[in-house]
Design a protein around this motif. Sequence first.
Motif, PDB file in Angstrom:
ATOM      1  N   LEU A  93      31.459 116.070 -63.285  1.00  0.00           N
ATOM      2  CA  LEU A  93      32.182 116.707 -62.457  1.00  0.00           C
ATOM      3  C   LEU A  93      33.861 116.219 -62.735  1.00  0.00           C
ATOM      4  CD1 LEU A  93      31.734 119.179 -60.575  1.00  0.00           C
ATOM      5  CD2 LEU A  93      31.568 117.204 -58.801  1.00  0.00           C
ATOM      6  N   ASP A  94      33.772 115.119 -63.401  1.00  0.00           N
ATOM      7  CA  ASP A  94      35.222 114.527 -63.531  1.00  0.00           C
ATOM      8  C   ASP A  94      35.914 115.349 -64.395  1.00  0.00           C
ATOM      9  OD1 ASP A  94      33.596 113.407 -65.408  1.00  0.00           O
ATOM     10  OD2 ASP A  94      34.740 111.508 -65.670  1.00  0.00           O
ATOM     11  N   ASP A  95      35.175 116.113 -65.298  1.00  0.00           N
ATOM     12  CA  ASP A  95      35.731 117.098 -66.445  1.00  0.00           C
ATOM     13  C   ASP A  95      35.949 118.508 -65.944  1.00  0.00           C
ATOM     14  OD1 ASP A  95      35.208 115.168 -68.465  1.00  0.00           O
ATOM     15  OD2 ASP A  95      33.289 116.264 -69.050  1.00  0.00           O
ATOM     16  N   VAL A  96      35.726 118.665 -64.545  1.00  0.00           N
ATOM     17  CA  VAL A  96      36.062 120.048 -63.877  1.00  0.00           C
ATOM     18  C   VAL A  96      37.092 119.715 -62.690  1.00  0.00           C
ATOM     19  CG1 VAL A  96      34.982 121.849 -62.646  1.00  0.00           C
ATOM     20  CG2 VAL A  96      33.633 120.759 -64.603  1.00  0.00           C
ATOM     21  N   ILE A  97      36.741 118.609 -61.959  1.00  0.00           N
ATOM     22  CA  ILE A  97      37.764 118.286 -61.026  1.00  0.00           C
ATOM     23  C   ILE A  97      38.649 117.114 -61.390  1.00  0.00           C
ATOM     24  CG2 ILE A  97      37.586 117.738 -58.398  1.00  0.00           C
ATOM     25  CD1 ILE A  97      35.147 118.974 -58.072  1.00  0.00           C
ATOM     26  N   THR A  98      40.009 117.160 -61.270  1.00  0.00           N
ATOM     27  CA  THR A  98      40.717 116.103 -61.657  1.00  0.00           C
ATOM     28  C   THR A  98      40.822 114.867 -60.383  1.00  0.00           C
ATOM     29  OG1 THR A  98      42.236 117.560 -62.651  1.00  0.00           O
ATOM     30  CG2 THR A  98      43.048 115.638 -62.260  1.00  0.00           C
ATOM     31  N   LEU A  99      40.603 113.867 -60.974  1.00  0.00           N
ATOM     32  CA  LEU A  99      40.464 112.690 -60.122  1.00  0.00           C
ATOM     33  C   LEU A  99      42.097 112.001 -60.257  1.00  0.00           C
ATOM     34  CD1 LEU A  99      37.686 112.969 -60.584  1.00  0.00           C
ATOM     35  CD2 LEU A  99      37.282 110.577 -60.194  1.00  0.00           C
ATOM     36  N   TYR A 100      42.728 111.516 -59.170  1.00  0.00           N
ATOM     37  CA  TYR A 100      43.853 111.042 -59.091  1.00  0.00           C
ATOM     38  C   TYR A 100      43.820 109.608 -58.492  1.00  0.00           C
ATOM     39  CZ  TYR A 100      45.860 115.695 -60.366  1.00  0.00           C
ATOM     40  OH  TYR A 100      46.118 116.654 -60.700  1.00  0.00           O
ATOM     41  N   PRO A 101      44.461 108.573 -58.843  1.00  0.00           N
ATOM     42  CA  PRO A 101      44.499 107.292 -58.239  1.00  0.00           C
ATOM     43  C   PRO A 101      45.135 106.933 -56.864  1.00  0.00           C
ATOM     44  CG  PRO A 101      45.967 107.293 -60.265  1.00  0.00           C
ATOM     45  CD  PRO A 101      45.104 108.505 -59.943  1.00  0.00           C
ATOM     46  N   THR A 102      45.867 108.092 -56.443  1.00  0.00           N
ATOM     47  CA  THR A 102      46.367 107.819 -55.091  1.00  0.00           C
ATOM     48  C   THR A 102      46.547 109.421 -54.488  1.00  0.00           C
ATOM     49  OG1 THR A 102      48.857 108.252 -55.930  1.00  0.00           O
ATOM     50  CG2 THR A 102      47.808 105.988 -56.190  1.00  0.00           C
ATOM     51  N   LEU A 103      46.757 109.407 -53.090  1.00  0.00           N
ATOM     52  CA  LEU A 103      46.889 110.818 -52.569  1.00  0.00           C
ATOM     53  C   LEU A 103      48.329 111.176 -52.811  1.00  0.00           C
ATOM     54  CD1 LEU A 103      45.870 112.561 -50.483  1.00  0.00           C
ATOM     55  CD2 LEU A 103      46.868 111.146 -48.728  1.00  0.00           C
ATOM     56  N   GLU A 104      49.352 110.384 -52.966  1.00  0.00           N
ATOM     57  CA  GLU A 104      50.433 110.857 -53.372  1.00  0.00           C
ATOM     58  C   GLU A 104      50.436 111.664 -54.881  1.00  0.00           C
ATOM     59  OE1 GLU A 104      49.918 107.700 -52.242  1.00  0.00           O
ATOM     60  OE2 GLU A 104      50.722 108.311 -50.105  1.00  0.00           O
TER      61      GLU A 104
END
Length: 118
Positions: free
Chosen positions: A98-109
């Motif tokens: 799923l990390d290939d489909v939905i982008t993960l960001y280190p912070t909310l900002e």
Amino acid sequence: MSQAQLTVSHHMTADGVHVVVLAGEIDHTTTDLFRQALTAQGGFAPHTVIDFRAVTFMDSSGINVLVAANNAARAGNGWLRLAHTPKPLAELLHIVGLDDVITLYPTLEQALTPQTAA
């Protein structure tokens, strides 16, 4: 065996991004609450950021909610982004791809920053 606990808060940013902040566990006993938080506006919002910083566990039922939310967002020319994803959850998302489909960001900002090609 005790039932998992999940708390949810959410708000809409000035530019129309639905921000969902979760705390606790996401499993078969809490997925309805998770789904309801993502559909609080009568349907999946086209632009949503989920802040996972205080999520301690997620099973396949939570994955199913994420897949449905991502599919709905994309169908509406939108996106779903995840912020502050703890390492165990990030590893789970990686295992299922799923990390290939939905982008993960280190912070909310960072997840809320407009992207030119998101």
